[in-house]
Design a protein around this motif. Structure first.
Motif, PDB file in Angstrom:
ATOM      1  N   ASN A 141      23.589  36.700  66.695  1.00 58.02           N
ATOM      2  CA  ASN A 141      24.157  35.636  67.543  1.00 58.02           C
ATOM      3  C   ASN A 141      23.789  34.240  67.054  1.00 58.02           C
ATOM      4  OD1 ASN A 141      25.447  37.469  69.252  1.00 58.02           O
ATOM      5  ND2 ASN A 141      23.646  37.643  70.579  1.00 58.02           N
ATOM      6  N   GLU A 142      23.538  34.113  65.759  1.00 63.46           N
ATOM      7  CA  GLU A 142      23.271  32.811  65.158  1.00 63.46           C
ATOM      8  C   GLU A 142      24.591  32.207  64.667  1.00 63.46           C
ATOM      9  OE1 GLU A 142      20.349  31.172  64.907  1.00 63.46           O
ATOM     10  OE2 GLU A 142      19.356  32.771  66.027  1.00 63.46           O
ATOM     11  N   PRO A 143      24.887  30.958  65.016  1.00 65.26           N
ATOM     12  CA  PRO A 143      26.154  30.380  64.573  1.00 65.26           C
ATOM     13  C   PRO A 143      26.105  29.943  63.107  1.00 65.26           C
ATOM     14  CG  PRO A 143      24.947  28.806  65.904  1.00 65.26           C
ATOM     15  CD  PRO A 143      24.146  30.073  65.909  1.00 65.26           C
ATOM     16  N   ILE A 165      23.985  26.557  58.747  1.00 61.65           N
ATOM     17  CA  ILE A 165      23.363  27.265  59.860  1.00 61.65           C
ATOM     18  C   ILE A 165      22.566  26.249  60.668  1.00 61.65           C
ATOM     19  CG2 ILE A 165      23.250  29.530  58.749  1.00 61.65           C
ATOM     20  CD1 ILE A 165      20.367  28.890  57.948  1.00 61.65           C
ATOM     21  N   LYS A 166      22.251  26.612  61.903  1.00 58.86           N
ATOM     22  CA  LYS A 166      21.472  25.709  62.757  1.00 58.86           C
ATOM     23  C   LYS A 166      19.984  25.974  62.563  1.00 58.86           C
ATOM     24  CE  LYS A 166      24.772  24.255  66.117  1.00 58.86           C
ATOM     25  NZ  LYS A 166      25.032  23.885  67.489  1.00 58.86           N
ATOM     26  N   ASN A 167      19.223  24.880  62.458  1.00 55.71           N
ATOM     27  CA  ASN A 167      17.773  25.000  62.294  1.00 55.71           C
ATOM     28  C   ASN A 167      17.085  25.070  63.654  1.00 55.71           C
ATOM     29  OD1 ASN A 167      17.867  22.385  63.243  1.00 55.71           O
ATOM     30  ND2 ASN A 167      17.425  21.445  61.270  1.00 55.71           N
ATOM     31  N   GLU A 168      15.763  24.952  63.667  1.00 55.81           N
ATOM     32  CA  GLU A 168      15.000  25.050  64.919  1.00 55.81           C
ATOM     33  C   GLU A 168      15.357  23.935  65.902  1.00 55.81           C
ATOM     34  OE1 GLU A 168      13.237  24.573  61.875  1.00 55.81           O
ATOM     35  OE2 GLU A 168      13.293  26.720  61.473  1.00 55.81           O
ATOM     36  N   LYS A 169      15.795  22.803  65.381  1.00 58.44           N
ATOM     37  CA  LYS A 169      16.173  21.664  66.239  1.00 58.44           C
ATOM     38  C   LYS A 169      17.637  21.712  66.647  1.00 58.44           C
ATOM     39  CE  LYS A 169      12.808  18.643  64.058  1.00 58.44           C
ATOM     40  NZ  LYS A 169      12.625  17.429  63.261  1.00 58.44           N
ATOM     41  N   LYS A 170      18.303  22.849  66.363  1.00 59.36           N
ATOM     42  CA  LYS A 170      19.717  23.045  66.698  1.00 59.36           C
ATOM     43  C   LYS A 170      20.627  22.053  65.984  1.00 59.36           C
ATOM     44  CE  LYS A 170      18.829  26.430  69.495  1.00 59.36           C
ATOM     45  NZ  LYS A 170      19.116  27.790  69.038  1.00 59.36           N
ATOM     46  N   LYS A 171      20.244  21.680  64.771  1.00 59.99           N
ATOM     47  CA  LYS A 171      21.064  20.794  63.936  1.00 59.99           C
ATOM     48  C   LYS A 171      21.592  21.596  62.756  1.00 59.99           C
ATOM     49  CE  LYS A 171      19.715  16.719  65.815  1.00 59.99           C
ATOM     50  NZ  LYS A 171      20.551  15.651  66.279  1.00 59.99           N
ATOM     51  N   TRP A 172      22.821  21.268  62.341  1.00 60.32           N
ATOM     52  CA  TRP A 172      23.397  21.966  61.198  1.00 60.32           C
ATOM     53  C   TRP A 172      22.690  21.568  59.909  1.00 60.32           C
ATOM     54  CZ3 TRP A 172      26.168  25.961  62.227  1.00 60.32           C
ATOM     55  CH2 TRP A 172      27.071  26.000  63.292  1.00 60.32           C
ATOM     56  N   GLU A 173      22.377  22.566  59.082  1.00 65.33           N
ATOM     57  CA  GLU A 173      21.841  22.298  57.748  1.00 65.33           C
ATOM     58  C   GLU A 173      22.547  23.215  56.750  1.00 65.33           C
ATOM     59  OE1 GLU A 173      17.859  25.133  57.692  1.00 65.33           O
ATOM     60  OE2 GLU A 173      17.614  22.985  58.055  1.00 65.33           O
ATOM     61  N   TYR A 174      22.618  22.750  55.504  1.00 66.40           N
ATOM     62  CA  TYR A 174      23.358  23.483  54.485  1.00 66.40           C
ATOM     63  C   TYR A 174      22.656  24.777  54.119  1.00 66.40           C
ATOM     64  CZ  TYR A 174      26.094  19.237  53.723  1.00 66.40           C
ATOM     65  OH  TYR A 174      26.914  18.167  53.890  1.00 66.40           O
ATOM     66  N   LYS A 175      23.442  25.853  54.040  1.00 68.12           N
ATOM     67  CA  LYS A 175      22.950  27.107  53.472  1.00 68.12           C
ATOM     68  C   LYS A 175      23.491  27.227  52.051  1.00 68.12           C
ATOM     69  CE  LYS A 175      22.636  32.059  54.185  1.00 68.12           C
ATOM     70  NZ  LYS A 175      23.057  33.212  54.997  1.00 68.12           N
ATOM     71  N   THR A 176      24.799  27.057  51.908  1.00 66.23           N
ATOM     72  CA  THR A 176      25.402  27.001  50.573  1.00 66.23           C
ATOM     73  C   THR A 176      26.445  25.892  50.554  1.00 66.23           C
ATOM     74  OG1 THR A 176      27.094  28.630  51.161  1.00 66.23           O
ATOM     75  CG2 THR A 176      25.137  29.461  50.034  1.00 66.23           C
ATOM     76  N   LEU A 177      26.522  25.227  49.410  1.00 68.79           N
ATOM     77  CA  LEU A 177      27.531  24.190  49.187  1.00 68.79           C
ATOM     78  C   LEU A 177      27.861  24.210  47.702  1.00 68.79           C
ATOM     79  CD1 LEU A 177      29.214  21.621  49.766  1.00 68.79           C
ATOM     80  CD2 LEU A 177      27.092  20.304  49.595  1.00 68.79           C
TER      81      LEU A 177
END
Length: 196
Positions: A141-143, A165-177
């Motif tokens: 259930n991780e967005p 993906i969302k980090n611990e602070k619920k902010k989007w961070e890059y997984k792949t680009l």
């Protein structure tokens, strides 16, 4: 003919008797202001059915105003968060294009200036092309945010794909680009900017 005119007698105006016109009496509202506009009776002078009607009209008018203000506020908030929020698809697109413009390898392959845009269109008048993005939840259930758009420079063009993906602070961070650049007579290249 002259004789008949001379025999006419003229009667002075002061002695003429005019019959007064009979006009229907105007019905003037009981309560009027100086402009002749009917004014509202004070609440204490209203009967019970009149009070119910006035209260109902006021309640409906107030309900319409509150609903209009609520709907307008929701629309303004949604548009503002979509355009100016740091977590919106528009903001992520702008941030990604800025990162691509700073990458030395992509500058060498694409040339400068580098422009980003959505799906290609054959219509030259259509300038605002849609950026494809989608949020999908995994088995935990991780967005995950997936986005695809295009970049081009004077020497070449490429397809950008990213996953966030969302980090611990619920902010989007890059997984792949990465950017896929087709090779003209050579092998196509995949240039990674983020890989986790």
């Amino acid at each position: 003919m002259l004789r008949s005119l001379s025999t006419l007698r003229f009667i002075p105006k002061s002695t003429t008797r005019c019959r007064p016109f009979s006009t229907p009496a105007r019905q003037v509202p009981k309560k009027t202001n100086a402009l002749g506009v009917q004014t509202v009776k004070p609440w204490s002078e209203l009967s019970t059915p009149q009070k119910v009607v006035v209260a109902s009209k006021t309640t409906v008018s107030l309900g319409v105003i509150v609903a209009g203000v609520t709907l307008t506020s929701a629309i303004v908030y949604y548009i503002g968060s979509e355009l100016f929020g740091s977590q919106s698809a528009t903001s992520i697109f702008s941030d990604t294009v800025d990162r691509i413009r700073k990458d030395e390898e992509l500058i060498a392959v694409l040339g400068e200036p580098i422009k980003g845009h959505g799906e290609p269109s054959r219509n030259s008048r259509r300038r605002n092309r849609r950026i494809t993005s989608q949020v999908v939840e995994d088995h935990n259930n991780e967005p995950h945010l997936f986005m695809k758009f295009y970049v081009e420079g004077p020497e070449n063009q490429g397809t950008v794909k990213l996953e966030m993906i969302k980090n611990e602070k619920k902010k989007w961070e890059y997984k792949t680009l990465y950017v896929d650049v087709p090779g003209h007579g050579y092998n196509s290249r995949r240039i990674y900017l983020e890989r986790k």
